[in-house]
Design an enzyme around this catalytic site. Structure first.
Site, PDB file in Angstrom:
ATOM      1  CG  ASN A 126      42.386  36.960  46.920  1.00 36.44           C
ATOM      2  OD1 ASN A 126      41.988  36.577  48.016  1.00 36.44           O
ATOM      3  ND2 ASN A 126      41.661  37.734  46.114  1.00 36.44           N
TER       4      ASN A 126
ATOM      5  CE  LYS B  34      39.760  35.434  44.010  1.00 35.34           C
ATOM      6  NZ  LYS B  34      39.148  35.523  42.689  1.00 35.34           N
TER       7      LYS B  34
ATOM      8  CG  HIS C 174      39.343  41.111  44.721  1.00 36.43           C
ATOM      9  ND1 HIS C 174      38.279  40.548  44.065  1.00 36.43           N
ATOM     10  CD2 HIS C 174      40.444  40.436  44.311  1.00 36.43           C
ATOM     11  CE1 HIS C 174      38.719  39.560  43.295  1.00 36.43           C
ATOM     12  NE2 HIS C 174      40.034  39.477  43.433  1.00 36.43           N
TER      13      HIS C 174
ATOM     14  CD  GLU D  11      36.315  37.536  43.637  1.00 29.94           C
ATOM     15  OE1 GLU D  11      36.745  37.334  44.784  1.00 29.94           O
ATOM     16  OE2 GLU D  11      36.769  36.956  42.619  1.00 29.94           O
TER      17      GLU D  11
ATOM     18  CD  GLU E  72      43.036  40.589  40.836  1.00 31.87           C
ATOM     19  OE1 GLU E  72      43.717  39.573  40.947  1.00 31.87           O
ATOM     20  OE2 GLU E  72      42.030  40.815  41.530  1.00 31.87           O
TER      21      GLU E  72
ATOM     22  N   GLY F  39      38.814  34.067  37.445  1.00 31.79           N
ATOM     23  CA  GLY F  39      38.087  32.824  37.655  1.00 31.79           C
ATOM     24  C   GLY F  39      37.465  32.243  36.400  1.00 31.79           C
TER      25      GLY F  39
ATOM     26  CB  SER G 267      42.713  32.989  34.316  1.00 33.19           C
ATOM     27  OG  SER G 267      41.321  32.983  34.578  1.00 33.19           O
TER      28      SER G 267
ATOM     29  N   GLY H 256      44.453  33.780  42.250  1.00 29.95           N
ATOM     30  CA  GLY H 256      43.291  33.264  42.974  1.00 29.95           C
ATOM     31  C   GLY H 256      43.316  31.747  43.012  1.00 29.95           C
ATOM     32  N   GLY H 257      42.541  31.132  42.134  1.00 27.78           N
ATOM     33  CA  GLY H 257      42.350  29.673  42.157  1.00 27.78           C
ATOM     34  C   GLY H 257      43.640  28.870  42.263  1.00 27.78           C
TER      35      GLY H 257
HETATM   36  P1  13P Z   1      41.824  33.703  39.599  1.00 28.53           P
HETATM   37  O1  13P Z   1      43.312  33.515  39.612  1.00 28.53           O
HETATM   38  O2  13P Z   1      41.075  32.572  40.238  1.00 28.53           O
HETATM   39  O3  13P Z   1      41.325  34.068  38.246  1.00 28.53           O
HETATM   40  O4  13P Z   1      41.505  34.970  40.545  1.00 28.53           O
HETATM   41  C1  13P Z   1      42.240  36.125  40.395  1.00 28.53           C
HETATM   42  C2  13P Z   1      41.947  37.018  41.513  1.00 28.53           C
HETATM   43  O5  13P Z   1      40.850  37.504  41.656  1.00 28.53           O
HETATM   44  C3  13P Z   1      43.019  37.281  42.473  1.00 28.53           C
HETATM   45  O6  13P Z   1      42.690  38.319  43.344  1.00 28.53           O
END
Ligand code: 13P
Length: 254
Positions: A11, A13, A97, A99, A169, A175, A215, A236-237
């Site tokens: 993802n 983002k 998600h 967010e 998640e 994050g 993470s 994510g990251g």
């Molecule tokens: P991180 O891997 O950056 O923690 O993000 C996870 C996420 O929200 C994937 O959708």
């Protein structure tokens, strides 16, 4: 043990321009060409979908969107529909998600509408859910994910369940660099599979993939992915770096 083919999705983002997205996709294609032990997808921003789909055409890496609206077309300024995503080459769409729940007013009900809309146009939704730190501390994790599941799956019938992925998640792990331990994640994944069994029966519940997200890094991926009910990761990251994402993909159980 696990019969499910693992599934790693990135993802991205709100990161990367169109040209940066294309470049990352091309790198991933080169690094993961021939890797056949898991399903792989990347989810760039809407504006980069066409370029990324183009860069990955004919490869083993699929493309997904990060959201969709539930109407097919019309006067809904700023929105993108499922059929538009299909037309640009998407196979997947992330819905719900945290967010979007936190910053954009997403509710269990709207997540359910988006998931149903994704299925109606042939997409494979990745339905996200997970508790906040406060909810975990109060001992409400199971109640929260049960409620989120009920909302998200309210419009999903048995005929469509085979196309759904869940991403657990925990919000406190997204994050933050603090992942859920493999045991913490496994506990919730097992609980979710139990809910799926009640609603759709054992065969459908056993076939549905439940990703963990929060993470995930090359250093912790193998431990997480070796749990019996963790069938992949939503990253994510670490998905923004080709080397890290490729290393996570290669951590899948064979
Ligand atoms: P991180 O891997 O950056 O923690 O993000 C996870 C996420 O929200 C994937 O959708």
């Amino acid at each position: 043990m696990a019969k499910r083919r693992q599934f790693i999705a990135g993802n991205w983002k709100m990161n990367k321009t169109v040209s940066e997205s294309r470049e990352l996709a091309e790198k991933l294609r080169a690094m993961l060409d021939g890797f056949d032990a898991a399903d792989i997808a990347v989810c760039p921003t809407f504006v980069a979908l066409a370029a990324v789909a183009d860069a990955l055409r004919g490869s083993r890496i699929a493309v997904g969107a990060q959201n969709l609206y539930w109407k097919e077309s019309g006067a809904f300024t700023g929105e993108i529909s499922g059929p538009m995503l299909v037309a640009v080459g998407c196979r997947y769409a992330i819905v719900g998600h945290s967010e979007r729940r936190q910053y954009f007013g997403e509710t269990d009900e709207t997540v359910g509408r988006r998931a149903a809309a994704a299925l109606a146009c042939g997409l494979h939704p990745i339905v996200c859910l997970g508790e906040t730190l406060d909810e975990r501390r109060k001992g409400a994790t199971f109640d929260v994910v049960r409620r989120q599941m009920q909302g998200a799956f309210s419009g999903i019938g048995p005929e469509a369940i085979g196309r759904v992925t869940i991403a657990y998640e925990p919000v406190w792990a997204i994050g933050t660099g603090v992942n859920a331990t493999p045991e913490q994640a496994q506990e919730v994944h097992g609980f979710l599979r139990g809910l799926l069994t009640e609603k759709y029966g054992a065969a459908a519940a056993e076939a549905l993939r439940i990703q963990y997200g929060g993470s995930v890094k090359p250093e912790n991926a193998r431990d997480l992915l070796s749990q019996p009910d963790i069938d992949g990761a939503l990253v994510g990251g670490a998905s923004l770096k080709a080397e890290d994402f490729a290393a996570i993909v290669r951590s899948c159980r064979l």
